[in-house]
Design a protein around this motif. Sequence first.
Motif, short mmCIF file in Angstrom:
data_model
loop_
_atom_site.label_atom_id
_atom_site.label_comp_id
_atom_site.label_asym_id
_atom_site.label_seq_id
_atom_site.Cartn_x
_atom_site.Cartn_y
_atom_site.Cartn_z
N LEU A 52 1.56 -6.13 -5.02
CA LEU A 52 2.53 -5.23 -5.65
C LEU A 52 2.01 -4.72 -6.99
CD1 LEU A 52 5.81 -7.17 -4.89
CD2 LEU A 52 5.26 -4.87 -4.07
N ALA A 53 1.41 -5.60 -7.77
CA ALA A 53 0.87 -5.21 -9.07
C ALA A 53 -0.23 -4.16 -8.90
CB ALA A 53 0.33 -6.44 -9.80
N ASP A 54 -1.07 -4.34 -7.91
CA ASP A 54 -2.12 -3.36 -7.65
C ASP A 54 -1.52 -2.00 -7.32
OD1 ASP A 54 -4.91 -2.61 -7.24
OD2 ASP A 54 -4.39 -2.53 -5.11
N ASN A 79 1.55 3.81 -8.93
CA ASN A 79 2.91 4.31 -8.68
C ASN A 79 3.51 4.89 -9.96
OD1 ASN A 79 5.99 3.83 -8.72
ND2 ASN A 79 5.45 3.92 -6.56
N LEU A 80 4.13 6.06 -9.84
CA LEU A 80 4.73 6.71 -11.00
C LEU A 80 6.25 6.81 -10.92
CD1 LEU A 80 2.21 9.69 -11.30
CD2 LEU A 80 2.20 7.53 -12.57
N SER A 81 6.84 6.32 -9.83
CA SER A 81 8.27 6.53 -9.64
C SER A 81 9.13 5.27 -9.72
CB SER A 81 8.54 7.21 -8.30
OG SER A 81 8.17 6.35 -7.23
N ASP A 122 0.82 -1.21 0.00
CA ASP A 122 0.00 0.00 0.00
C ASP A 122 0.85 1.26 0.00
OD1 ASP A 122 -2.40 -1.31 -0.13
OD2 ASP A 122 -2.71 -1.33 2.04
N ALA A 123 1.99 1.23 0.70
CA ALA A 123 2.86 2.40 0.74
C ALA A 123 3.43 2.72 -0.64
CB ALA A 123 4.00 2.18 1.73
N LEU A 124 3.56 1.71 -1.47
CA LEU A 124 4.09 1.90 -2.82
C LEU A 124 3.12 2.71 -3.69
CD1 LEU A 124 6.50 1.16 -4.62
CD2 LEU A 124 5.31 -0.95 -5.19
N LYS A 125 1.84 2.63 -3.40
CA LYS A 125 0.84 3.35 -4.19
C LYS A 125 1.08 4.85 -4.19
CE LYS A 125 -3.04 0.18 -3.86
NZ LYS A 125 -4.44 0.01 -3.45
N CYS A 126 1.43 5.39 -3.04
CA CYS A 126 1.57 6.84 -2.93
C CYS A 126 3.02 7.30 -2.85
CB CYS A 126 0.78 7.35 -1.72
SG CYS A 126 1.32 6.64 -0.16
N ASN A 127 3.96 6.39 -2.91
CA ASN A 127 5.37 6.77 -2.84
C ASN A 127 5.79 7.43 -4.14
OD1 ASN A 127 8.34 6.32 -3.25
ND2 ASN A 127 8.12 5.68 -1.13
#
Length: 104
Positions: A28-30, A35-37, A2-7
């Motif tokens: 992770l795929a979700d 994720n843009l970075s 979930d943290a990867l979504k907004c990182n």
Amino acid sequence: ADALKCNSSLAVLSLMHNFVGDDGTRALADALKDNLSLNELILDSNTVSDDGARALVDALKTNLSLTLLDLDGNAGVSDDMLADIRSRLKRNQLVRRSAFTALR
């Protein structure tokens, strides 16, 4: 995941040898859909199968930032699935190269 979504700053994530299976790969795929970075995701030597890899393929339909996805050492991922992933990553590399060219 979930943290990867907004990182917005993480460029490389290595989870090799972490017993990541299909459930973790789907999470992770979700996250990759938002994720843009993240440029590189290393899932080497885990327990990913075609089911988890399919979720990554779906994420790569919208994610244009990922240019390296290492699934080496995941015996459950078929050659056909790897070929599909390679094709989508190649598209991302071309998109990225075009974006840099446009900035010049």
